[in-house]
Design a protein around this motif. Sequence first.
Motif, PDB file in Angstrom:
ATOM      1  N   SER A 117       0.863  -1.209   0.339  1.00  0.00           N
ATOM      2  CA  SER A 117      -0.186  -0.214   0.040  1.00  0.00           C
ATOM      3  C   SER A 117       0.953   1.682  -0.133  1.00  0.00           C
ATOM      4  O   SER A 117       2.008   0.771   0.516  1.00  0.00           O
ATOM      5  CB  SER A 117      -0.957   0.021   0.652  1.00  0.00           C
ATOM      6  N   ARG A 118       0.139   2.299  -0.490  1.00  0.00           N
ATOM      7  CA  ARG A 118       1.092   3.867  -0.320  1.00  0.00           C
ATOM      8  C   ARG A 118       1.287   4.180   0.904  1.00  0.00           C
ATOM      9  O   ARG A 118       2.671   4.517   1.576  1.00  0.00           O
ATOM     10  CB  ARG A 118       0.157   4.717  -1.242  1.00  0.00           C
ATOM     11  N   ALA A 119       0.362   3.528   1.490  1.00  0.00           N
ATOM     12  CA  ALA A 119       0.945   3.721   3.675  1.00  0.00           C
ATOM     13  C   ALA A 119       2.384   3.015   3.807  1.00  0.00           C
ATOM     14  O   ALA A 119       2.789   3.839   4.832  1.00  0.00           O
ATOM     15  CB  ALA A 119      -0.413   3.553   3.881  1.00  0.00           C
ATOM     16  N   TYR A 120       2.031   1.764   2.693  1.00  0.00           N
ATOM     17  CA  TYR A 120       2.977   1.115   3.624  1.00  0.00           C
ATOM     18  C   TYR A 120       4.231   1.231   3.156  1.00  0.00           C
ATOM     19  O   TYR A 120       5.851   1.364   3.697  1.00  0.00           O
ATOM     20  CB  TYR A 120       3.116  -0.522   3.278  1.00  0.00           C
ATOM     21  N   ILE A 121       4.434   2.678   2.211  1.00  0.00           N
ATOM     22  CA  ILE A 121       5.742   2.328   1.316  1.00  0.00           C
ATOM     23  C   ILE A 121       5.968   3.417   2.073  1.00  0.00           C
ATOM     24  O   ILE A 121       7.609   3.701   1.965  1.00  0.00           O
ATOM     25  CB  ILE A 121       5.356   2.745  -0.479  1.00  0.00           C
TER      26      ILE A 121
ATOM     27  N   ILE B  16       3.660  13.433   2.170  1.00  0.00           N
ATOM     28  CA  ILE B  16       5.133  14.143   1.258  1.00  0.00           C
ATOM     29  C   ILE B  16       3.699  13.849  -0.307  1.00  0.00           C
ATOM     30  O   ILE B  16       2.886  13.243  -0.273  1.00  0.00           O
ATOM     31  CB  ILE B  16       6.147  12.584   1.145  1.00  0.00           C
ATOM     32  N   PRO B  17       3.638  14.837  -1.223  1.00  0.00           N
ATOM     33  CA  PRO B  17       2.822  14.794  -2.043  1.00  0.00           C
ATOM     34  C   PRO B  17       3.030  13.564  -2.718  1.00  0.00           C
ATOM     35  O   PRO B  17       3.916  12.456  -2.851  1.00  0.00           O
ATOM     36  CB  PRO B  17       3.611  15.783  -3.320  1.00  0.00           C
ATOM     37  N   SER B  18       1.646  12.932  -3.244  1.00  0.00           N
ATOM     38  CA  SER B  18       1.497  11.831  -3.705  1.00  0.00           C
ATOM     39  C   SER B  18       2.423  11.793  -5.231  1.00  0.00           C
ATOM     40  O   SER B  18       3.550  10.472  -5.908  1.00  0.00           O
ATOM     41  CB  SER B  18       0.094  11.925  -4.695  1.00  0.00           C
TER      42      SER B  18
ATOM     43  N   TYR C 168       1.395  -0.302  -5.482  1.00  0.00           N
ATOM     44  CA  TYR C 168       2.585  -0.630  -5.639  1.00  0.00           C
ATOM     45  C   TYR C 168       2.874  -2.800  -5.746  1.00  0.00           C
ATOM     46  O   TYR C 168       3.273  -2.724  -4.774  1.00  0.00           O
ATOM     47  CB  TYR C 168       3.790  -0.043  -6.019  1.00  0.00           C
ATOM     48  N   ARG C 169       3.451  -3.381  -6.961  1.00  0.00           N
ATOM     49  CA  ARG C 169       3.605  -4.226  -6.460  1.00  0.00           C
ATOM     50  C   ARG C 169       4.936  -4.757  -7.543  1.00  0.00           C
ATOM     51  O   ARG C 169       4.163  -4.436  -8.706  1.00  0.00           O
ATOM     52  CB  ARG C 169       2.513  -5.542  -7.150  1.00  0.00           C
ATOM     53  N   LEU C 170       5.826  -5.328  -7.138  1.00  0.00           N
ATOM     54  CA  LEU C 170       6.873  -5.992  -8.266  1.00  0.00           C
ATOM     55  C   LEU C 170       6.566  -7.422  -7.981  1.00  0.00           C
ATOM     56  O   LEU C 170       6.566  -8.167  -7.671  1.00  0.00           O
ATOM     57  CB  LEU C 170       7.897  -5.651  -7.489  1.00  0.00           C
ATOM     58  N   GLU C 171       6.440  -7.989  -9.790  1.00  0.00           N
ATOM     59  CA  GLU C 171       6.158  -9.316 -10.224  1.00  0.00           C
ATOM     60  C   GLU C 171       7.830  -9.837 -10.805  1.00  0.00           C
ATOM     61  O   GLU C 171       8.339  -9.376 -11.907  1.00  0.00           O
ATOM     62  CB  GLU C 171       5.421  -9.094 -11.247  1.00  0.00           C
ATOM     63  N   LYS C 172       8.031 -10.635 -10.340  1.00  0.00           N
ATOM     64  CA  LYS C 172       9.061 -11.512 -10.822  1.00  0.00           C
ATOM     65  C   LYS C 172       7.660 -12.643 -12.309  1.00  0.00           C
ATOM     66  O   LYS C 172       6.953 -13.724 -11.510  1.00  0.00           O
ATOM     67  CB  LYS C 172       9.388 -12.445  -9.700  1.00  0.00           C
ATOM     68  N   LEU C 173       8.346 -12.210 -13.439  1.00  0.00           N
ATOM     69  CA  LEU C 173       8.334 -13.085 -14.189  1.00  0.00           C
ATOM     70  C   LEU C 173       8.703 -14.656 -14.758  1.00  0.00           C
ATOM     71  O   LEU C 173       9.448 -14.431 -14.247  1.00  0.00           O
ATOM     72  CB  LEU C 173       8.426 -12.225 -15.437  1.00  0.00           C
TER      73      LEU C 173
END
Length: 229
Positions: free
Chosen positions: A173-177, A188-190, A222-227
């Motif tokens: 989540s944006r809050a977690y990041i 901080i600004p989005s 956001y999510r980082l995906e390993k293809l």
Amino acid sequence: MRIVVLDNDRSQADVICQVLTSAGHICHGFQTAKDLLGHLRKDNYDMLILDWQVADMSGAEVVRRAREKMPEQAPVLFLTTASGEDDIVAGLAAGCDDYMIKPLRRSELVARVQALLRRAYPTQNGAEQLQFGQYVFETRPGRLLMDGAVLDVTHKEFYLALLFFRNIGRPLSRAYIHEAVWIRETAIPSRTMDTHVSRVRNKLQLKPENGFRLVPVYSYGYRLEKLGA
């Protein structure tokens, strides 16, 4: 690390969070299992601490449902009273990792939590070098290499990239990041976060041909995906 606390007694939850925040963690407290589980659907946590005798749900059911929403290795510490021998048996049988007897001793609480986190997340505690495929993170100097070449990244870009790689496949989540990377900046600004994410994506060449994809999760983060994993 991010820790979530469940205790009917708000003052007790607040004390636990104060102690763990002083030890360098991010901590949020809840008084009902319903509120806790609802929050876990929207945000990410690395550890759960709960009073085994909460009013609106059995401790075993809380653990079962919370584990469905948390990382597989997330440790669970439960709290009980000196007379709660049955609770201890039930808690350990439900898959909890450790327990503490109330009233809590602050130094012991911190020690137990640190021990559980070290065991659950060994690569995040004192490791000087972390490797994810062609990417190598040297945590002491804060240096990032791709295929042996040093990448020109800022301090925040380094820790943002490392956060994504430590949570491959997990929506953040944006809050977690924000709390993990912009720790001391209350607002901080989005656009600032989006810009940093875009720079990480470009500098690390996080694209399908390199085996990774950094994607937005609509209205979440956001999510980082390993293809091909």
